[in-house]
Scaffold this motif. Structure first.
Motif, short mmCIF file in Angstrom:
data_model
loop_
_atom_site.label_atom_id
_atom_site.label_comp_id
_atom_site.label_asym_id
_atom_site.label_seq_id
_atom_site.Cartn_x
_atom_site.Cartn_y
_atom_site.Cartn_z
N PHE A 57 40.87 -40.91 88.59
CA PHE A 57 40.64 -40.99 87.14
C PHE A 57 40.79 -42.42 86.63
CE2 PHE A 57 41.51 -36.36 86.99
CZ PHE A 57 40.44 -35.97 86.20
N ALA A 58 41.79 -43.14 87.13
CA ALA A 58 42.02 -44.51 86.65
C ALA A 58 40.82 -45.41 86.96
CB ALA A 58 43.28 -45.09 87.29
N ASP A 59 40.20 -45.25 88.12
CA ASP A 59 39.03 -46.04 88.47
C ASP A 59 37.82 -45.66 87.62
OD1 ASP A 59 40.40 -47.50 90.42
OD2 ASP A 59 39.94 -46.03 91.97
N LEU A 60 37.67 -44.38 87.34
CA LEU A 60 36.56 -43.93 86.48
C LEU A 60 36.73 -44.49 85.06
CD1 LEU A 60 36.26 -40.21 87.63
CD2 LEU A 60 34.83 -42.14 88.32
N ASP A 61 37.96 -44.42 84.55
CA ASP A 61 38.22 -44.94 83.21
C ASP A 61 38.01 -46.46 83.15
OD1 ASP A 61 38.79 -42.43 82.16
OD2 ASP A 61 40.95 -42.62 82.50
N ALA A 62 38.43 -47.17 84.19
CA ALA A 62 38.24 -48.62 84.24
C ALA A 62 36.75 -48.97 84.27
CB ALA A 62 38.94 -49.22 85.45
N HIS A 67 31.94 -50.92 80.83
CA HIS A 67 30.58 -50.73 80.33
C HIS A 67 30.55 -50.47 78.83
CE1 HIS A 67 29.90 -50.33 84.59
NE2 HIS A 67 28.64 -50.61 84.34
N ARG A 68 31.65 -50.74 78.19
CA ARG A 68 31.75 -50.51 76.73
C ARG A 68 30.94 -51.58 76.00
NH1 ARG A 68 35.47 -47.21 74.55
NH2 ARG A 68 36.72 -47.19 76.42
N GLU A 69 30.12 -51.15 75.08
CA GLU A 69 29.32 -52.06 74.26
C GLU A 69 30.07 -52.37 72.97
OE1 GLU A 69 26.39 -53.46 74.98
OE2 GLU A 69 26.31 -52.50 76.93
N PRO A 70 29.89 -53.58 72.45
CA PRO A 70 30.54 -53.90 71.17
C PRO A 70 29.91 -53.10 70.04
CG PRO A 70 29.07 -55.67 71.82
CD PRO A 70 29.10 -54.69 72.96
#
Length: 84
Positions: A57-62, A67-70
């Motif tokens: 889960f930690a790797d998926l969340d990272a 890939h978060r866009e502003p």
């Protein structure tokens, strides 16, 4: 018995590892897309468990955080400062 504050959490609680179909659903991707990203690069970190592949889960969340866009008001991405 020892003091419970000194219990190693990782030893006491096994980590849950998701298989490819579960990890893909968690990420909102098709399992085939996640498999392709694993082979070509660009996907989340994974662990090999014998012949099986697992995702923490930690790797998926990272990977998702990377890939978060502003946020941009109005729904459009601002022009690059490189544009002339």
């Amino acid at each position: 018995m020892g003091n419970p504050k000194h219990i190693n959490r990782r030893a006491a609680v096994p980590r849950r590892v998701l298989r490819t179909p579960e990890a893909a659903e968690y990420l909102g991707l098709a399992a085939s897309t996640l498999e392709k990203k694993r082979l070509t690069g660009g996907g989340p970190r994974f662990v090999r468990l014998g012949r099986a592949i697992g995702y923490d889960f930690a790797d998926l969340d990272a990977w998702l955080d990377g890939h978060r866009e502003p946020f941009v008001s109005g729904g459009s991405v601002p022009p690059s400062s490189d544009a002339a």
